[in-house]
Design a protein around this motif. Sequence first.
Motif, PDB file in Angstrom:
ATOM      1  N   ALA A 215       6.563  16.439  12.778  1.00  0.00           N
ATOM      2  CA  ALA A 215       7.416  15.362  12.274  1.00  0.00           C
ATOM      3  C   ALA A 215       6.758  13.993  12.361  1.00  0.00           C
ATOM      4  O   ALA A 215       7.129  13.077  11.616  1.00  0.00           O
ATOM      5  CB  ALA A 215       8.736  15.342  13.043  1.00  0.00           C
ATOM      6  N   ALA A 216       5.788  13.827  13.261  1.00  0.00           N
ATOM      7  CA  ALA A 216       5.219  12.495  13.531  1.00  0.00           C
ATOM      8  C   ALA A 216       4.719  11.767  12.278  1.00  0.00           C
ATOM      9  O   ALA A 216       4.987  10.574  12.107  1.00  0.00           O
ATOM     10  CB  ALA A 216       4.107  12.604  14.573  1.00  0.00           C
ATOM     11  N   PRO A 217       3.982  12.424  11.353  1.00  0.00           N
ATOM     12  CA  PRO A 217       3.517  11.694  10.173  1.00  0.00           C
ATOM     13  C   PRO A 217       4.605  11.416   9.129  1.00  0.00           C
ATOM     14  O   PRO A 217       4.373  10.648   8.195  1.00  0.00           O
ATOM     15  CB  PRO A 217       2.449  12.638   9.581  1.00  0.00           C
ATOM     16  N   ILE A 218       5.775  12.049   9.274  1.00  0.00           N
ATOM     17  CA  ILE A 218       6.837  11.896   8.272  1.00  0.00           C
ATOM     18  C   ILE A 218       7.798  10.789   8.657  1.00  0.00           C
ATOM     19  O   ILE A 218       8.239  10.001   7.811  1.00  0.00           O
ATOM     20  CB  ILE A 218       7.597  13.223   8.090  1.00  0.00           C
ATOM     21  N   ILE A 219       8.163  10.737   9.940  1.00  0.00           N
ATOM     22  CA  ILE A 219       9.128   9.732  10.388  1.00  0.00           C
ATOM     23  C   ILE A 219       8.478   8.862  11.460  1.00  0.00           C
ATOM     24  O   ILE A 219       7.441   9.185  12.002  1.00  0.00           O
ATOM     25  CB  ILE A 219      10.402  10.397  10.956  1.00  0.00           C
ATOM     26  N   GLN A 220       9.105   7.741  11.743  1.00  0.00           N
ATOM     27  CA  GLN A 220       8.615   6.846  12.790  1.00  0.00           C
ATOM     28  C   GLN A 220       8.799   7.517  14.150  1.00  0.00           C
ATOM     29  O   GLN A 220       9.872   8.056  14.448  1.00  0.00           O
ATOM     30  CB  GLN A 220       9.377   5.526  12.761  1.00  0.00           C
ATOM     31  N   VAL A 221       7.751   7.513  14.970  1.00  0.00           N
ATOM     32  CA  VAL A 221       7.821   8.113  16.302  1.00  0.00           C
ATOM     33  C   VAL A 221       8.601   7.161  17.208  1.00  0.00           C
ATOM     34  O   VAL A 221       8.151   6.056  17.498  1.00  0.00           O
ATOM     35  CB  VAL A 221       6.406   8.365  16.863  1.00  0.00           C
ATOM     36  N   SER A 222       9.773   7.605  17.641  1.00  0.00           N
ATOM     37  CA  SER A 222      10.676   6.736  18.391  1.00  0.00           C
ATOM     38  C   SER A 222      11.327   7.511  19.533  1.00  0.00           C
ATOM     39  O   SER A 222      11.558   8.718  19.418  1.00  0.00           O
ATOM     40  CB  SER A 222      11.762   6.186  17.445  1.00  0.00           C
ATOM     41  N   PRO A 223      11.663   6.835  20.650  1.00  0.00           N
ATOM     42  CA  PRO A 223      12.357   7.522  21.740  1.00  0.00           C
ATOM     43  C   PRO A 223      13.697   8.112  21.346  1.00  0.00           C
ATOM     44  O   PRO A 223      14.213   8.997  22.025  1.00  0.00           O
ATOM     45  CB  PRO A 223      12.530   6.413  22.791  1.00  0.00           C
ATOM     46  N   LEU A 224      14.289   7.604  20.250  1.00  0.00           N
ATOM     47  CA  LEU A 224      15.613   8.064  19.837  1.00  0.00           C
ATOM     48  C   LEU A 224      15.561   9.149  18.767  1.00  0.00           C
ATOM     49  O   LEU A 224      16.606   9.624  18.330  1.00  0.00           O
ATOM     50  CB  LEU A 224      16.432   6.872  19.311  1.00  0.00           C
ATOM     51  N   MET A 225      14.367   9.548  18.330  1.00  0.00           N
ATOM     52  CA  MET A 225      14.272  10.488  17.215  1.00  0.00           C
ATOM     53  C   MET A 225      14.868  11.856  17.564  1.00  0.00           C
ATOM     54  O   MET A 225      15.389  12.551  16.686  1.00  0.00           O
ATOM     55  CB  MET A 225      12.815  10.644  16.772  1.00  0.00           C
ATOM     56  N   GLY A 226      14.827  12.240  18.830  1.00  0.00           N
ATOM     57  CA  GLY A 226      15.388  13.526  19.225  1.00  0.00           C
ATOM     58  C   GLY A 226      16.899  13.504  19.284  1.00  0.00           C
ATOM     59  O   GLY A 226      17.557  14.430  18.807  1.00  0.00           O
ATOM     60  N   SER A 227      17.455  12.432  19.844  1.00  0.00           N
ATOM     61  CA  SER A 227      18.913  12.346  19.960  1.00  0.00           C
ATOM     62  C   SER A 227      19.575  12.221  18.595  1.00  0.00           C
ATOM     63  O   SER A 227      20.732  12.621  18.428  1.00  0.00           O
ATOM     64  CB  SER A 227      19.301  11.152  20.848  1.00  0.00           C
ATOM     65  N   ASN A 228      18.853  11.676  17.613  1.00  0.00           N
ATOM     66  CA  ASN A 228      19.399  11.570  16.259  1.00  0.00           C
ATOM     67  C   ASN A 228      19.476  12.923  15.568  1.00  0.00           C
ATOM     68  O   ASN A 228      20.214  13.089  14.593  1.00  0.00           O
ATOM     69  CB  ASN A 228      18.538  10.622  15.413  1.00  0.00           C
ATOM     70  N   LEU A 229      18.724  13.899  16.053  1.00  0.00           N
ATOM     71  CA  LEU A 229      18.618  15.190  15.375  1.00  0.00           C
ATOM     72  C   LEU A 229      19.307  16.323  16.113  1.00  0.00           C
ATOM     73  O   LEU A 229      19.761  17.283  15.495  1.00  0.00           O
ATOM     74  CB  LEU A 229      17.132  15.532  15.194  1.00  0.00           C
ATOM     75  N   ILE A 230      19.428  16.212  17.430  1.00  0.00           N
ATOM     76  CA  ILE A 230      19.846  17.362  18.235  1.00  0.00           C
ATOM     77  C   ILE A 230      21.279  17.798  17.941  1.00  0.00           C
ATOM     78  O   ILE A 230      21.598  19.004  18.000  1.00  0.00           O
ATOM     79  CB  ILE A 230      19.663  17.046  19.744  1.00  0.00           C
TER      80      ILE A 230
END
Length: 294
Positions: A215-230
């Motif tokens: 996912a790193a090259p597709i979206i911005q690497v952020s501390p919140l990226m997991g909580s937005n998806l889980i």
Amino acid sequence: MEIFGVPLQAMMSQLLLGLVNGSFYAMLSLGLAVIFGLLNVINFSHGAMYMMGAFLAWIGLSYFDINYWAMLVIAPLIVGAFGILIEKTMLRWLYKLDHLYGLLLTFGITLIVEGVFRSFYGVSGQPYAVPELLSGATDLGFMILPNYRAWVVVASLAVCLATWFVIEKTKLGAYLRAGTENPKLVEAFGINVPLMVTLTFGFGVALAGFAGVLAAPIIQVSPLMGSNLIIVVFAVVVIGGMGSIMGSILTGLGLGVIEGLTRVFYPEGSATVVFVVMVIVLLLRPAGLFGKEK
């Protein structure tokens, strides 16, 4: 050419986007299904492991000049090792307790991991470049296909199907399933069941780490990226059936496509369509599409 008044290229672009999202849903829900199906643990920290995989890829490139291909192997191994540490020091004491205890523990781990990364990197996203080998796009005539997004779909499907094959069709998978249902019997055959359980949890979270690197090259690497998806991923697991390996794969891909089509015909509903499907499925089949009725 138009389909229901929508240009073909626009529709195919949204379908591709949905398939890419579905690939992440499938891989993350697969890891959750493996952990719940074999260990009966609801791992709420899965999103944090996904975020950690992406951040490890970014840190490897930014600080140590380790390229994408190397981090595609290294990051899941590190995340898996972290998962093993969690299992050996905390989770293994909760297996005989109610599922709620494991959920609360892993939720606390999520808050700690996200807090650590947020304190170092803030909440703004960090860019990660697409590897040179997969840059550019291919003209298919009816649409332009970004090479990296095609790679994400292929890599996700390959990992998901390989995992399903190992768990459902090999002797190792049979030992894993038997070890969770009757550990004493399996130990009588000389198999180290605690070690097998530990490695299973490590593998489940390593899948999340692998998805994070993808996912790193597709979206911005952020501390919140997991909580937005889980939350969406948990909905996928519920729809597919808790613990169902193939159910998680098929449901993740299918819901990604449905989400993409919703963006075409009713954009306002794209953020909630997964949860609408979940409600309908739970009303008609509480065990999920591929789950076993008790």
